[in-house]
Scaffold this motif. Structure first.
Motif, PDB file in Angstrom:
ATOM      1  N   LYS A 121      65.613 -41.192  11.573  1.00  0.00           N
ATOM      2  CA  LYS A 121      66.720 -41.067  12.647  1.00  0.00           C
ATOM      3  C   LYS A 121      66.657 -42.136  13.563  1.00  0.00           C
ATOM      4  O   LYS A 121      65.533 -42.565  13.662  1.00  0.00           O
ATOM      5  N   VAL A 122      67.812 -42.430  14.303  1.00  0.00           N
ATOM      6  CA  VAL A 122      67.873 -43.434  15.289  1.00  0.00           C
ATOM      7  C   VAL A 122      68.417 -42.414  16.309  1.00  0.00           C
ATOM      8  O   VAL A 122      69.121 -41.718  16.294  1.00  0.00           O
ATOM      9  N   LEU A 123      67.444 -42.723  17.545  1.00  0.00           N
ATOM     10  CA  LEU A 123      67.779 -42.038  18.811  1.00  0.00           C
ATOM     11  C   LEU A 123      68.063 -42.662  19.946  1.00  0.00           C
ATOM     12  O   LEU A 123      67.415 -43.651  19.919  1.00  0.00           O
TER      13      LEU A 123
ATOM     14  N   SER B  88      73.968 -25.975  22.959  1.00  0.00           N
ATOM     15  CA  SER B  88      73.361 -24.556  23.304  1.00  0.00           C
ATOM     16  C   SER B  88      72.383 -24.211  22.310  1.00  0.00           C
ATOM     17  O   SER B  88      71.776 -25.271  21.501  1.00  0.00           O
ATOM     18  N   GLY B  89      71.626 -23.310  22.520  1.00  0.00           N
ATOM     19  CA  GLY B  89      70.471 -22.960  21.885  1.00  0.00           C
ATOM     20  C   GLY B  89      69.085 -23.788  22.510  1.00  0.00           C
ATOM     21  O   GLY B  89      69.309 -23.976  23.428  1.00  0.00           O
ATOM     22  N   ASP B  90      68.245 -23.930  21.637  1.00  0.00           N
ATOM     23  CA  ASP B  90      66.816 -24.619  21.904  1.00  0.00           C
ATOM     24  C   ASP B  90      67.265 -25.874  22.142  1.00  0.00           C
ATOM     25  O   ASP B  90      67.554 -26.705  21.093  1.00  0.00           O
ATOM     26  N   VAL B  91      66.880 -26.486  23.309  1.00  0.00           N
ATOM     27  CA  VAL B  91      67.166 -28.102  23.694  1.00  0.00           C
ATOM     28  C   VAL B  91      65.665 -28.575  23.850  1.00  0.00           C
ATOM     29  O   VAL B  91      64.966 -28.096  24.358  1.00  0.00           O
ATOM     30  N   LEU B  92      65.598 -29.762  23.572  1.00  0.00           N
ATOM     31  CA  LEU B  92      64.587 -30.837  23.961  1.00  0.00           C
ATOM     32  C   LEU B  92      65.279 -31.345  25.306  1.00  0.00           C
ATOM     33  O   LEU B  92      66.297 -31.952  25.402  1.00  0.00           O
ATOM     34  N   THR B  93      64.362 -31.620  26.486  1.00  0.00           N
ATOM     35  CA  THR B  93      65.033 -32.153  27.746  1.00  0.00           C
ATOM     36  C   THR B  93      63.879 -32.867  28.428  1.00  0.00           C
ATOM     37  O   THR B  93      62.782 -32.420  28.442  1.00  0.00           O
ATOM     38  N   THR B  94      64.110 -33.789  29.133  1.00  0.00           N
ATOM     39  CA  THR B  94      63.269 -34.568  30.045  1.00  0.00           C
ATOM     40  C   THR B  94      64.206 -35.230  31.112  1.00  0.00           C
ATOM     41  O   THR B  94      65.373 -35.405  30.919  1.00  0.00           O
ATOM     42  N   THR B  95      63.786 -35.783  32.296  1.00  0.00           N
ATOM     43  CA  THR B  95      64.391 -36.360  33.091  1.00  0.00           C
ATOM     44  C   THR B  95      64.100 -37.956  33.290  1.00  0.00           C
ATOM     45  O   THR B  95      63.046 -38.283  32.687  1.00  0.00           O
ATOM     46  N   VAL B  96      65.023 -38.850  33.236  1.00  0.00           N
ATOM     47  CA  VAL B  96      65.152 -40.109  33.047  1.00  0.00           C
ATOM     48  C   VAL B  96      66.003 -40.546  34.284  1.00  0.00           C
ATOM     49  O   VAL B  96      67.109 -40.358  34.656  1.00  0.00           O
TER      50      VAL B  96
ATOM     51  N   ARG C 108      67.447 -29.285  19.532  1.00  0.00           N
ATOM     52  CA  ARG C 108      66.122 -29.191  18.730  1.00  0.00           C
ATOM     53  C   ARG C 108      66.587 -29.359  17.353  1.00  0.00           C
ATOM     54  O   ARG C 108      65.772 -29.908  16.521  1.00  0.00           O
ATOM     55  N   GLU C 109      67.594 -29.011  16.867  1.00  0.00           N
ATOM     56  CA  GLU C 109      68.132 -28.830  15.416  1.00  0.00           C
ATOM     57  C   GLU C 109      68.410 -30.431  14.856  1.00  0.00           C
ATOM     58  O   GLU C 109      68.124 -30.569  13.604  1.00  0.00           O
ATOM     59  N   TYR C 110      68.299 -31.229  15.735  1.00  0.00           N
ATOM     60  CA  TYR C 110      68.820 -32.684  15.614  1.00  0.00           C
ATOM     61  C   TYR C 110      67.439 -33.761  15.261  1.00  0.00           C
ATOM     62  O   TYR C 110      67.660 -34.685  14.715  1.00  0.00           O
ATOM     63  N   ILE C 111      66.251 -32.900  15.674  1.00  0.00           N
ATOM     64  CA  ILE C 111      65.093 -34.017  15.641  1.00  0.00           C
ATOM     65  C   ILE C 111      64.080 -32.995  15.104  1.00  0.00           C
ATOM     66  O   ILE C 111      63.672 -31.943  15.614  1.00  0.00           O
ATOM     67  N   SER C 112      63.600 -33.038  13.664  1.00  0.00           N
ATOM     68  CA  SER C 112      62.517 -32.138  12.994  1.00  0.00           C
ATOM     69  C   SER C 112      61.168 -32.891  13.163  1.00  0.00           C
ATOM     70  O   SER C 112      61.063 -34.078  13.264  1.00  0.00           O
ATOM     71  N   PRO C 113      60.195 -32.023  12.797  1.00  0.00           N
ATOM     72  CA  PRO C 113      58.741 -32.659  12.990  1.00  0.00           C
ATOM     73  C   PRO C 113      58.496 -33.405  12.039  1.00  0.00           C
ATOM     74  O   PRO C 113      57.564 -34.212  12.113  1.00  0.00           O
TER      75      PRO C 113
ATOM     76  N   GLY D  87      57.937 -32.774  18.165  1.00  0.00           N
ATOM     77  CA  GLY D  87      56.712 -33.014  17.075  1.00  0.00           C
ATOM     78  C   GLY D  87      57.212 -33.879  16.094  1.00  0.00           C
ATOM     79  O   GLY D  87      55.971 -33.936  14.970  1.00  0.00           O
ATOM     80  N   ALA D  88      58.071 -34.896  16.270  1.00  0.00           N
ATOM     81  CA  ALA D  88      58.263 -35.762  15.308  1.00  0.00           C
ATOM     82  C   ALA D  88      57.540 -37.307  15.711  1.00  0.00           C
ATOM     83  O   ALA D  88      56.583 -37.041  16.696  1.00  0.00           O
TER      84      ALA D  88
END
Length: 191
Positions: free
Chosen positions: A53-55, A88-96, A111-116, A144-145
């Motif tokens: 994946k590219v993020l 919507s749903g479970d999200v990964l989040t942080t402040t930048v 969260r569904e777009y980046i898996s462990p 967890g990736a």
């Protein structure tokens, strides 16, 4: 990438506050064939990393990330700066903190777009103080990736963010590193 340095010298403009305007090919108008060359170079640099994946962060990093993802044959994922109805749903989040806009953003990815099992390459158009890449790496950690490195189109080497990230153990590959910048000149770091 010598071709990028030459394009910056030809088409770039230095604005007050150490802002490098490259809107004619990277940030507003896109030179798509040139972006694809940049993507190929990023894929060459990270060919041995097993990128899945590219993020990146919206908006200006998306073009470079898509070019890199196309070269790898992987999905490109971008963190949103504002929650919208389609997140919507479970999200990964942080402040930048954004250097360019001098503001903080709460970035998020479903969260569904980046898996462990993902091996994630972080990509951005600019690297100044490194906060965007730190934030993206945090999203990968939350998933967890594994972050395999970071690819940047233009690094402002005089702002030391890239040097600090490298010292902290992140592999950072920049296609062009501006060593110094004034109203009348640009110099690049030898790579």
């Amino acid at each position: 990438m010598k071709a990028l340095e030459e394009k910056i010298l030809r088409e770039g403009t230095v604005l007050p506050g150490h802002i490098l305007k490259v809107g004619s090919f990277l940030n507003q108008q896109l030179d798509v064939p040139f972006l694809m060359e940049m993507g190929q170079e990023i894929a060459r640099l990270f060919a041995d990393c097993g990128v899945t994946k590219v993020l990146t962060i919206e908006a200006s990093g998306i073009a470079v990330a898509v070019a890199a993802a196309a070269a790898f044959g992987t999905p490109a994922v971008f963190a949103k700066k504002h929650k919208s109805g389609n997140v919507s749903g479970d999200v990964l989040t942080t402040t930048v903190h954004s250097y360019t806009h001098n503001t903080d953003y709460e970035i998020m990815v479903s969260r569904e777009y980046i898996s462990p099992t993902d091996r994630v390459l972080l990509v951005d158009d600019f690297l100044a103080n490194g906060k965007a890449l730190i934030g993206l790496a945090e999203l990968v950690r939350q998933a967890g990736a594994e972050t395999v490195g970071a690819a940047v189109a233009i690094e402002k080497g005089f702002q030391k963010g890239g040097d600090a990230l490298r010292k902290a153990g992140l592999r950072v590959e920049s296609l062009a590193i501006v060593e110094s910048m004034s109203d009348t000149s640009l110099t690049f770091r030898a790579q």
